[in-house]
Design a protein around this motif. Structure first.
Motif, PDB file in Angstrom:
ATOM      1  N   ALA A  22      39.519 -29.404  29.180  1.00 28.65           N
ATOM      2  CA  ALA A  22      39.255 -28.338  28.213  1.00 28.65           C
ATOM      3  C   ALA A  22      38.320 -27.288  28.796  1.00 28.65           C
ATOM      4  CB  ALA A  22      38.664 -28.914  26.929  1.00 28.65           C
ATOM      5  N   THR A  23      37.343 -27.708  29.588  1.00 27.98           N
ATOM      6  CA  THR A  23      36.427 -26.770  30.215  1.00 27.98           C
ATOM      7  C   THR A  23      37.133 -25.938  31.276  1.00 27.98           C
ATOM      8  OG1 THR A  23      34.608 -28.293  29.817  1.00 27.98           O
ATOM      9  CG2 THR A  23      34.233 -26.568  31.433  1.00 27.98           C
ATOM     10  N   LEU A  24      37.984 -26.569  32.062  1.00 24.23           N
ATOM     11  CA  LEU A  24      38.673 -25.858  33.133  1.00 24.23           C
ATOM     12  C   LEU A  24      39.750 -24.911  32.611  1.00 24.23           C
ATOM     13  CD1 LEU A  24      39.061 -28.699  35.781  1.00 24.23           C
ATOM     14  CD2 LEU A  24      37.456 -26.789  35.808  1.00 24.23           C
ATOM     15  N   LEU A  25      40.436 -25.293  31.555  1.00 25.11           N
ATOM     16  CA  LEU A  25      41.549 -24.507  31.063  1.00 25.11           C
ATOM     17  C   LEU A  25      41.163 -23.463  30.016  1.00 25.11           C
ATOM     18  CD1 LEU A  25      44.244 -27.301  30.753  1.00 25.11           C
ATOM     19  CD2 LEU A  25      43.942 -25.645  32.603  1.00 25.11           C
ATOM     20  N   ALA A  26      39.926 -23.455  29.569  1.00 22.51           N
ATOM     21  CA  ALA A  26      39.501 -22.499  28.546  1.00 22.51           C
ATOM     22  C   ALA A  26      39.465 -21.101  29.135  1.00 22.51           C
ATOM     23  CB  ALA A  26      38.127 -22.881  28.008  1.00 22.51           C
ATOM     24  N   LYS A  27      39.975 -20.149  28.393  1.00 25.07           N
ATOM     25  CA  LYS A  27      39.973 -18.758  28.835  1.00 25.07           C
ATOM     26  C   LYS A  27      38.781 -18.062  28.187  1.00 25.07           C
ATOM     27  CE  LYS A  27      44.934 -18.495  29.327  1.00 25.07           C
ATOM     28  NZ  LYS A  27      46.158 -17.800  28.922  1.00 25.07           N
ATOM     29  N   LYS A  28      37.689 -18.045  28.917  1.00 23.66           N
ATOM     30  CA  LYS A  28      36.478 -17.434  28.387  1.00 23.66           C
ATOM     31  C   LYS A  28      36.143 -16.200  29.210  1.00 23.66           C
ATOM     32  CE  LYS A  28      34.366 -21.711  26.894  1.00 23.66           C
ATOM     33  NZ  LYS A  28      33.260 -22.620  27.078  1.00 23.66           N
ATOM     34  N   THR A  29      35.710 -15.165  28.531  1.00 22.45           N
ATOM     35  CA  THR A  29      35.189 -14.000  29.218  1.00 22.45           C
ATOM     36  C   THR A  29      33.702 -13.952  28.933  1.00 22.45           C
ATOM     37  OG1 THR A  29      35.682 -12.608  27.333  1.00 22.45           O
ATOM     38  CG2 THR A  29      37.346 -12.711  29.061  1.00 22.45           C
ATOM     39  N   LEU A  30      32.945 -13.735  29.958  1.00 22.59           N
ATOM     40  CA  LEU A  30      31.497 -13.728  29.813  1.00 22.59           C
ATOM     41  C   LEU A  30      31.015 -12.310  29.509  1.00 22.59           C
ATOM     42  CD1 LEU A  30      30.639 -15.947  32.886  1.00 22.59           C
ATOM     43  CD2 LEU A  30      30.761 -16.651  30.503  1.00 22.59           C
ATOM     44  N   GLY A  31      30.673 -12.014  28.325  1.00 19.09           N
ATOM     45  CA  GLY A  31      30.074 -10.731  27.986  1.00 19.09           C
ATOM     46  C   GLY A  31      31.070  -9.616  27.714  1.00 19.09           C
ATOM     47  N   ASP A  32      32.050  -9.850  26.917  1.00 21.64           N
ATOM     48  CA  ASP A  32      32.969  -8.796  26.509  1.00 21.64           C
ATOM     49  C   ASP A  32      32.306  -8.008  25.385  1.00 21.64           C
ATOM     50  OD1 ASP A  32      35.106  -7.187  26.131  1.00 21.64           O
ATOM     51  OD2 ASP A  32      36.452  -8.752  25.368  1.00 21.64           O
ATOM     52  N   ARG A  33      31.944  -6.752  25.646  1.00 20.76           N
ATOM     53  CA  ARG A  33      31.174  -5.962  24.698  1.00 20.76           C
ATOM     54  C   ARG A  33      31.957  -5.675  23.422  1.00 20.76           C
ATOM     55  NH1 ARG A  33      30.052  -0.200  24.166  1.00 20.76           N
ATOM     56  NH2 ARG A  33      28.122  -0.013  23.026  1.00 20.76           N
ATOM     57  N   GLU A  34      33.235  -5.452  23.542  1.00 18.42           N
ATOM     58  CA  GLU A  34      34.032  -5.121  22.371  1.00 18.42           C
ATOM     59  C   GLU A  34      34.180  -6.315  21.427  1.00 18.42           C
ATOM     60  OE1 GLU A  34      35.233  -2.217  21.351  1.00 18.42           O
ATOM     61  OE2 GLU A  34      34.145  -1.316  23.030  1.00 18.42           O
TER      62      GLU A  34
END
Length: 116
Positions: A22-34
């Motif tokens: 779950a950690t590897l496959l998660a699509k996270k963006t760090l700091g998306d302002r919008e």
């Protein structure tokens, strides 16, 4: 005993594998302002969407939850009287109540129960 250890280790391995995937496959963006900004029908917000949070209220709520869980632990004591002898039942109940009262006294002495 060996089967219990085997089942526990297999369960732990499966849980760790699922958490790692779950950690590897998660699509996270760090700091998306919008995505972090509030949305008000396409307009810029008039005031801050981040309201100040009262830590005093949070502390009172956590103390309430702790004592609420302790009340649910106290309720079965009455129904367990028929299954134990009176001495062990009263000793266990008194020790549990003493620990609860000790915690309440500590919270009171630290002024954690005062709202103002």
């Amino acid at each position: 005993m060996f089967t219990l250890l085997l089942i526990s280790s297999i369960t732990l391995a499966i849980a760790l594998l699922v958490m790692t995937l779950a950690t590897l496959l998660a699509k996270k963006t760090l700091g998306d302002r919008e995505k972090a900004s509030p949305y008000e029908c396409g307009f810029d917000p008039k005031n801050s969407a981040r309201m100040p949070f009262s830590l005093r209220f949070f502390l009172i709520a956590v103390i309430f939850l702790i004592f609420d869980v302790e009340i649910t632990l106290l309720l079965p004591i009455v129904s367990s009287l028929n299954f134990t002898n009176i001495f062990s039942w009263s000793l266990t109940s008194l020790i549990f109540l003493f620990i609860l009262l000790l915690g309440l006294y500590y919270e009171w002495s630290q002024d954690a129960l005062e709202w103002s």
